[in-house]
Design a protein around this motif. Structure first.
Motif, PDB file in Angstrom:
ATOM      1  N   LEU A  97       0.825  -1.199   0.000  1.00 22.91           N
ATOM      2  CA  LEU A  97       0.000   0.000   0.000  1.00 22.91           C
ATOM      3  C   LEU A  97       0.860   1.250   0.000  1.00 22.91           C
ATOM      4  O   LEU A  97       0.542   2.246  -0.642  1.00 22.91           O
ATOM      5  CB  LEU A  97      -0.931  -0.014   1.213  1.00 22.91           C
ATOM      6  N   GLY A  98       1.977   1.210   0.714  1.00 27.41           N
ATOM      7  CA  GLY A  98       2.870   2.358   0.742  1.00 27.41           C
ATOM      8  C   GLY A  98       3.470   2.651  -0.615  1.00 27.41           C
ATOM      9  O   GLY A  98       3.561   3.790  -1.058  1.00 27.41           O
ATOM     10  N   LEU A  99       3.872   1.597  -1.322  1.00 29.80           N
ATOM     11  CA  LEU A  99       4.430   1.776  -2.658  1.00 29.80           C
ATOM     12  C   LEU A  99       3.388   2.355  -3.599  1.00 29.80           C
ATOM     13  O   LEU A  99       3.682   3.240  -4.403  1.00 29.80           O
ATOM     14  CB  LEU A  99       4.946   0.440  -3.201  1.00 29.80           C
ATOM     15  N   LEU A 100       2.189   1.858  -3.496  1.00 32.43           N
ATOM     16  CA  LEU A 100       1.134   2.360  -4.365  1.00 32.43           C
ATOM     17  C   LEU A 100       0.869   3.838  -4.112  1.00 32.43           C
ATOM     18  O   LEU A 100       0.691   4.616  -5.037  1.00 32.43           O
ATOM     19  CB  LEU A 100      -0.144   1.547  -4.136  1.00 32.43           C
ATOM     20  N   LYS A 120      -3.341 -10.195  -8.045  1.00 34.31           N
ATOM     21  CA  LYS A 120      -3.801  -8.798  -8.035  1.00 34.31           C
ATOM     22  C   LYS A 120      -2.797  -7.894  -7.330  1.00 34.31           C
ATOM     23  O   LYS A 120      -2.627  -6.728  -7.709  1.00 34.31           O
ATOM     24  CB  LYS A 120      -5.179  -8.690  -7.378  1.00 34.31           C
ATOM     25  N   ASP A 121      -2.102  -8.433  -6.285  1.00 36.21           N
ATOM     26  CA  ASP A 121      -1.088  -7.636  -5.607  1.00 36.21           C
ATOM     27  C   ASP A 121       0.129  -7.429  -6.516  1.00 36.21           C
ATOM     28  O   ASP A 121       0.737  -6.356  -6.526  1.00 36.21           O
ATOM     29  CB  ASP A 121      -0.655  -8.315  -4.310  1.00 36.21           C
ATOM     30  N   LEU A 122       0.496  -8.481  -7.259  1.00 34.04           N
ATOM     31  CA  LEU A 122       1.622  -8.358  -8.187  1.00 34.04           C
ATOM     32  C   LEU A 122       1.341  -7.280  -9.220  1.00 34.04           C
ATOM     33  O   LEU A 122       2.218  -6.464  -9.544  1.00 34.04           O
ATOM     34  CB  LEU A 122       1.882  -9.700  -8.877  1.00 34.04           C
ATOM     35  N   GLU A 123       0.120  -7.259  -9.741  1.00 33.68           N
ATOM     36  CA  GLU A 123      -0.214  -6.275 -10.767  1.00 33.68           C
ATOM     37  C   GLU A 123      -0.114  -4.852 -10.228  1.00 33.68           C
ATOM     38  O   GLU A 123       0.235  -3.923 -10.960  1.00 33.68           O
ATOM     39  CB  GLU A 123      -1.630  -6.545 -11.313  1.00 33.68           C
ATOM     40  N   ARG A 124      -0.373  -4.682  -8.964  1.00 30.86           N
ATOM     41  CA  ARG A 124      -0.235  -3.357  -8.361  1.00 30.86           C
ATOM     42  C   ARG A 124       1.228  -2.946  -8.322  1.00 30.86           C
ATOM     43  O   ARG A 124       1.568  -1.770  -8.540  1.00 30.86           O
ATOM     44  CB  ARG A 124      -0.822  -3.367  -6.946  1.00 30.86           C
TER      45      ARG A 124
END
Length: 444
Positions: free
Chosen positions: A33-36, A61-65
Motif C-alpha cells: 500500500l505504501g508503494l502504491l 492482483k497484488d503483483l499487478e499493483r
C-alpha cells in the motif's frame, strides 16, 4: 519487508548495490500500500528489496499493483525480477501463481485440521479466551459462569438484554475481548452473542454448524440454552409480546390479536399516538381505547355469578400454584419451539442448531406435560383476599398480573378501520371482546 527474516539481510542487499532506503516495512500489506501511494504522488522508488518475492506478493492482483509502479524487485533469497520487460513480468506472474497455489493448499490443510478438531470436540484456542472459560478454553471460571446462568434466567423470565448487560457490567465481569478493546461496559450485541452461543451448552461448532459434544463442560443445560436462543433469535421479537427478551410494558401486547391476520399485536407509535398493531399494520388501535375495553370486560367477567364457582372448580381439579406455574412453563416451551422454527426460516440460526434445540425443548416439554397430566392453570391469586380483593385493588395491581387475568378472562380482537377515520370510530369499531372460561366450559 517481512518481519521473520533478519532485516539486516535486506539492508545488506541494498548496501551491496550502494542504495539508500527510505523505509523499512515489517508488514507485507503495508509495504504494498505504501508503494502504491508513492506511485500516485509521483515519488516512486527506484527498486524494492524483499526477503523473497512471495513475501511481497502472494496473489496476482497484488503483483499487478507492483507492476503498475514500474519498478524492479530484488529478493534476498530469490534473485532479481525485472518487471520492466515482458519476460520478467511473465516470470513474476508464474512465481506468484505458484505462491497462490501453495497458499490455497495450506489453507485447505488448515481448514481440514480445524474440522477434524471440531468433530473431536476440541476447543479452538487461537485468540482471546471466551467469557466463562479460562485461558485453556476448557476450565470454567465460576463467577463468569454464574453470570451467564443468571443472564439466561433473566431472558427466560422476560427481562431485556439491556438488563443483563447492566447486571454484568455492574458486577465488574467484562469479557476478555471487551477488555482488550478498551470497552467499559457490555454491549447488547456482546451479551446476545454469549447467551446464544452453543459453546455454553457444551457443543462444538464449525462454520456455524454443531459438530457434536465438546471437551469442555457445559454452563447451561440444553433446554435453557435453546429457550434463550429461541427468544433472542426470533424475528418476531417486540416489546411485551411472545418470544421476546423484553419486559412487557403494555397491557395487550402479545395478548390481543389482529382481526385480519390473527397475529398477536405489539405496542407502537403512529403519528404521535400510542397504538396497537400487528406486524402487517392491519390495525392501528389506540391503546387507551383497547386497554379500557379489555380491563372493563375482565372486571365484568369477574363479577359474574358463575365466575367464582368456575375458578373454585378449576382449583378443585388440582390446579394449585405449582400446576399453574407448570402450565405457564408449558406455554413458554411451545412458544420457544415455534420461535426456533421461525428463527431458522429467517436464517437466524442453522439447521443443526434448530434440530438440536427442538430435540432438547421437546424433551423438556414432555416432562412438563407428564407432570401436568391435563390440569388447567390459573393466573396468580391471593388466597386471602381472593377475587373480591383482586377486583377492589385492580387499579394498583402490577401490570404482569393484570396481563395474566386479561388473557385468562378475555379474547381481545382488534379490528381494522375499513376506511373509517379514527375520530369517527367508536370503541366497538376498534375492539371485539369475548370471554374465556364460561360456566358451560367448566361443566363439561
Amino acid at each position: 519487508m517481512h518481519r521473520f527474516p533478519d532485516r539486516d539481510a535486506l539492508v545488506d542487499v541494498a548496501a551491496g548495490r550502494r542504495w539508500t532506503y527510505a523505509e523499512l516495512a515489517a508488514d507485507v500489506d503495508a509495504l504494498a500500500l505504501g508503494l502504491l501511494a508513492l506511485g500516485r504522488v509521483g515519488s516512486r522508488p527506484e527498486a524494492v528489496v524483499c526477503w523473497h518475492t512471495d513475501r511481497l506478493v502472494r496473489v496476482t492482483k497484488d503483483l499487478e499493483r507492483v507492476i503498475a509502479l514500474g519498478v524492479n524487485v530484488h529478493a534476498a533469497r530469490a534473485g532479481h525480477l525485472d518487471l520492466s520487460t515482458p519476460a520478467g513480468r511473465a516470470v513474476a506472474r508464474t512465481v506468484t501463481a505458484w505462491a497462490t497455489y501453495e497458499g490455497e493448499q495450506k489453507a485447505e490443510r488448515q481448514a481440514l485440521a480445524n474440522l477434524q478438531a471440531a468433530k473431536a470436540g476440541k476447543p479452538y484456542t487461537a485468540g482471546i479466551r471466551p467469557f466463562g472459560y479460562s485461558e485453556d478454553h476448557l476450565a470454567i471460571v465460576p463467577a463468569e459462569a454464574e453470570a451467564i446462568r443468571e443472564g439466561a434466567s433473566m431472558i427466560l423470565a422476560g427481562e431485556s438484554l439491556s438488563a443483563v448487560a447492566r447486571r454484568w457490567t455492574e458486577a465488574g465481569l467484562l469479557s476478555p475481548r471487551s477488555i482488550a478493546a478498551g470497552a467499559k461496559a457490555w454491549s447488547l450485541r456482546g451479551v446476545k452473542k454469549v447467551l446464544t452461543s452453543p459453546r455454553y451448552s457444551g457443543q462444538r461448532t464449525y462454520g456455524g454448524e454443531v459438530m457434536g459434544t465438546a471437551e469442555w463442560p457445559a454452563i447451561l443445560d440444553d433446554a435453557t440454552h435453546y429457550g434463550v436462543v429461541s427468544i433472542l433469535s426470533s424475528p418476531d421479537r417486540f416489546s411485551g409480546g411472545p418470544r421476546t427478551g423484553r419486559t412487557a410494558t403494555t397491557l395487550l401486547a402479545g395478548i390481543a390479536v389482529c382481526g385480519v391476520c390473527g397475529d398477536t399485536v405489539s405496542g407502537r407509535g403512529y403519528r404521535g399516538a400510542k397504538v396497537y398493531g400487528c406486524r402487517w399494520t392491519h390495525t392501528r388501535t389506540p391503546r387507551e381505547v383497547a386497554d379500557k375495553k379489555a380491563e372493563t370486560a375482565t372486571l365484568a367477567r369477574m363479577v359474574c355469578p358463575d365466575f367464582l364457582p368456575t375458578v373454585i372448580a378449576m382449583n378443585a381439579g388440582g390446579c394449585d400454584a405449582d400446576t399453574a406455574h407448570l402450565q405457564a412453563g408449558l406455554k413458554s416451551l411451545r412458544e420457544r419451539l415455534d420461535g426456533l422454527a421461525l428463527a431458522y426460516a429467517e436464517g437466524a440460526i442453522s439447521l443443526s442448531q434448530t434440530t438440536a434445540g427442538s430435540k432438547a425443548l421437546r424433551t423438556k416439554l414432555e416432562e412438563v406435560e407428564s407432570k401436568l397430566s391435563g390440569v388447567t392453570g390459573l393466573p396468580p391469586l391471593d388466597p386471602v383476599s381472593g377475587i373480591a380483593g383482586l377486583i377492589g385493588g385492580w387499579a394498583d395491581t402490577p401490570l404482569p398480573v393484570k396481563r395474566s387475568w386479561v388473557a385468562f378472562c378475555t379474547i381481545v380482537t382488534l379490528k381494522p378501520a375499513n376506511g373509517k377515520h379514527a375520530r369517527n370510530m367508536t370503541p366497538e369499531d376498534h375492539v371485539s371482546l369475548d370471554w374465556h372460561h364460561l360456566a358451560e366450559e367448566g361443566e363439561e
